[in-house]
Enzyme design. Structure first.
Site, PDB file in Angstrom:
ATOM      1  N   ASP A  89     -52.299 108.845 -31.467  1.00  0.00           N
ATOM      2  CA  ASP A  89     -51.701 109.824 -30.560  1.00  0.00           C
ATOM      3  C   ASP A  89     -52.109 111.182 -31.118  1.00  0.00           C
ATOM      4  O   ASP A  89     -51.563 111.647 -32.115  1.00  0.00           O
ATOM      5  CB  ASP A  89     -50.178 109.632 -30.559  1.00  0.00           C
ATOM      6  CG  ASP A  89     -49.437 110.752 -29.837  1.00  0.00           C
ATOM      7  OD1 ASP A  89     -50.103 111.619 -29.232  1.00  0.00           O
ATOM      8  OD2 ASP A  89     -48.197 110.754 -29.890  1.00  0.00           O
ATOM      9  N   GLU A 102     -51.232 109.172 -22.289  1.00  0.00           N
ATOM     10  CA  GLU A 102     -50.044 109.054 -23.152  1.00  0.00           C
ATOM     11  C   GLU A 102     -48.905 108.286 -22.474  1.00  0.00           C
ATOM     12  O   GLU A 102     -48.339 107.378 -23.075  1.00  0.00           O
ATOM     13  CB  GLU A 102     -49.586 110.449 -23.581  1.00  0.00           C
ATOM     14  CG  GLU A 102     -50.562 111.091 -24.567  1.00  0.00           C
ATOM     15  CD  GLU A 102     -50.445 112.596 -24.693  1.00  0.00           C
ATOM     16  OE1 GLU A 102     -51.254 113.187 -25.425  1.00  0.00           O
ATOM     17  OE2 GLU A 102     -49.560 113.186 -24.057  1.00  0.00           O
TER      18      GLU A 102
END
Ligand code: AMP
Length: 520
Positions: A8, A171
């Site tokens: 991430d 995401e």
């Protein structure tokens, strides 16, 4: 054989995870920290430090310490967004040879993917240290709202870092995977993702191993940094009222106030009021040091940040309208991003969706965990199938028409991968080439959108105008990356397409920038 990880790559922080014994596990550094600032600091000589150590440098050398670089990735120097960032940061923003925004530190100019590559290399190093294994590849997450240039630039960053990018996933899709992979859910969920720099909301339909994004909307300039900014402006006003000191344009003092604002914001997640103390902001005419000392309570912060939270709901309205659903028809709300730890945000989200958001997932880690699940499933050594991810394109892809308007080719929220064609004809007699400008965005005025590139279809047959027809196919692949090909309909011959005016690095430049084995 090495491992595959999920990264991430956040605006403020980054997280790396991998699947160990069937579980997506977030990997910590030697100090046990699992969330790492996406900060790259340039020290003496060629020394570059990343993460926690780099963030420490922010207070005393802000001009050499690059944070929030993700806000610049894939952006043109001449854009409102880049102007805004320039006002926020102490390091320099320069124009690159492709019109791209670049970072200038200590007289040297860096392409933004190079900065992100340092963060990725750092995360790779953490994963290798934590597992004792080499990292072979990574699934990297990006905001759903990222356009083609931003996705390409993220992929370039992976290549520069010496990391094989297995897939770019959104995401919110990653968060949904971490929540629902292997759970055989049949429901509609919303992923509300408020991070450091961006806000994204996605509506997904889950049906067993199928994860279908029904709609997505976002604001690339709404996040925790704006909350900090609003609190910082308030602190600056207090300082001026108390001492007469104006810190406008004073980067060092503003950085200190911003840090204090963020600390206060986090503390106010747990307590009702805090005392803000920031020493060393300047000196009065007599040479005495000036600092700030002021109380700050939740009520004041609520007044300061409510307009920002309201802005996120306008974006939620948009996503729900696109999906044809009402807030009440959503089965669960997943919270992602550090800002959703803030109780005011949680409460407001609960009111808006008429249900308490799920709280068993860690909002800082869930995206990396989902990326790790997909990375594991995409690699040969997994015996479980990858989830079926049906994503949508977040922005309309179109071409500029005569008169400067945008002719939409692939509308936003179309399922990807997708391919659409359009036939162009010549406008003049004996026209040897057709120039096509491709944009992404929602404005009817082409120039108000993001220019992805310009394609020149050359070598056309000499003929009266309107006679030569060229079919151009626009496709968006599973990573959300745009490809264009063209065919002369008369001859069936493929016409060469040349991409110009793209702000991205060329393949040769990416190769040139590649880090050596040590990471930089
Ligand atoms: P992310 O980009 O998801 O890492 O989000 C980072 C943002 O979340 C930053 O603006 C942080 O200040 C904010 N944040 C992290 N933890 C908290 C907390 N406990 N309360 C309020 N904001 C937080």
């Amino acid at each position: 054989m090495g491992i595959a990880v999920g990264i991430d790559l956040g605006t403020s922080n980054s997280v790396v995870a991998t699947v160990i014994e069937g579980q997506a596990v977030v990997l910590a550094d030697a100090e046990g920290r699992s969330v790492h600032p996406s900060v790259v600091a340039f020290g003496y000589g060629n020394a570059v430090v990343v993460g926690h150590r780099a963030k420490q440098q922010l207070a005393y050398a802000p001009e050499n310490t690059v944070f929030s670089a993700k806000r610049l990735i894939g952006r043109r120097f001449n854009s409102d967004e880049v102007d805004r960032i320039r006002r926020m940061v102490a390091w320099g923003v320069a124009e690159g040879p492709h019109g791209d925004a670049r970072v200038r530190v200590k007289g040297k100019v860096y392409a933004v993917p190079e900065i992100s590559a340092h963060v990725l290399a750092h995360m790779k190093g953490i994963a290798e240290q934590a597992t004792g294994q080499a990292v072979d590849g990574a699934v990297i997450t990006v905001p759903a709202y990222f356009n083609d240039q931003q996705r390409q630039a993220t992929r370039d960053a992976a290549t520069i870092a010496g990391l094989k990018c297995l897939r770019i996933i959104n995401e919110p899709t990653a968060a949904a995977l971490a929540y629902g992979y292997g759970q055989a859910h049949k429901q509609h969920i919303v992923v509300y993702d408020l991070g450091g720099g961006t806000f994204d909301v996605s509506v997904l339909r889950l049906d067993g191993e199928l994860f279908e994004v029904v709609s997505t909307a976002g604001d690339t300039f709404l996040g925790g940094d704006d909350f900090d900014g609003a609190i910082c402006d308030h602190l600056a006003e207090q300082l001026k009222a108390q001492t007469g000191l104006d810190v406008t344009g004073n980067h060092s003092a503003r950085t200190k106030l911003l840090e204090a604002a963020e600390r206060a914001k986090k503390a106010l997640s747990k307590v009702n009021a805090v005392a803000v103390k920031v020493p060393g902001l300047g000196r009065d005419p007599a040479g005495n040091p000036i600092g700030l000392q002021t109380p700050l309570d939740q009520g004041t912060v609520q007044r300061l940040v409510m307009p920002l939270i309201q802005r996120s709901f306008a974006v939620c309205d948009e996503a729900l309208t696109e999906a044809g659903l009402t807030p009440g028809q959503i089965d669960h709300v997943l919270l992602v991003g550090g800002m959703t730890r803030f109780p005011l945000v949680r409460e407001a989200v609960g009111h808006y969706f008429q249900k308490q958001p799920l709280d068993h997932l860690n909002p800082d880690q869930v995206v990396a965990q989902g990326a790790a699940i997909q990375a594991f499933a995409l690699t040969a050594y997994s015996d479980r199938p990858a989830a079926v991810l049906l994503d949508v394109t977040p922005q309309t892809l179109g071409v500029r028409m005569v008169g400067g308007f945008l002719d939409p080719i692939i509308p936003r929220n179309s399922s990807i991968p997708t391919e659409m064609g359009k036939t162009f004809t010549t406008a003049h007699d004996n026209q040897g080439e057709v120039r096509i400008q491709v944009y992404q965005g929602e404005s009817r005025i082409a120039a108000e959108n993001e220019l992805l590139g310009e394609f020149i279809l050359s070598g056309l047959r000499q003929a009266p105008r309107g006679e030569v027809k060229v079919k151009v196919s626009f496709s968006i692949d599973a990573d959300g990356i745009v490809k264009v090909s063209a065919k002369d309909l008369e001859t069936g011959r493929s016409v060469e397409t040349t991409l110009q005016a793209s702000s991205n690095l060329t393949q040769a430049e990416v190769e040139e920038l590649k880090f050596d084995e040590l990471g930089f």
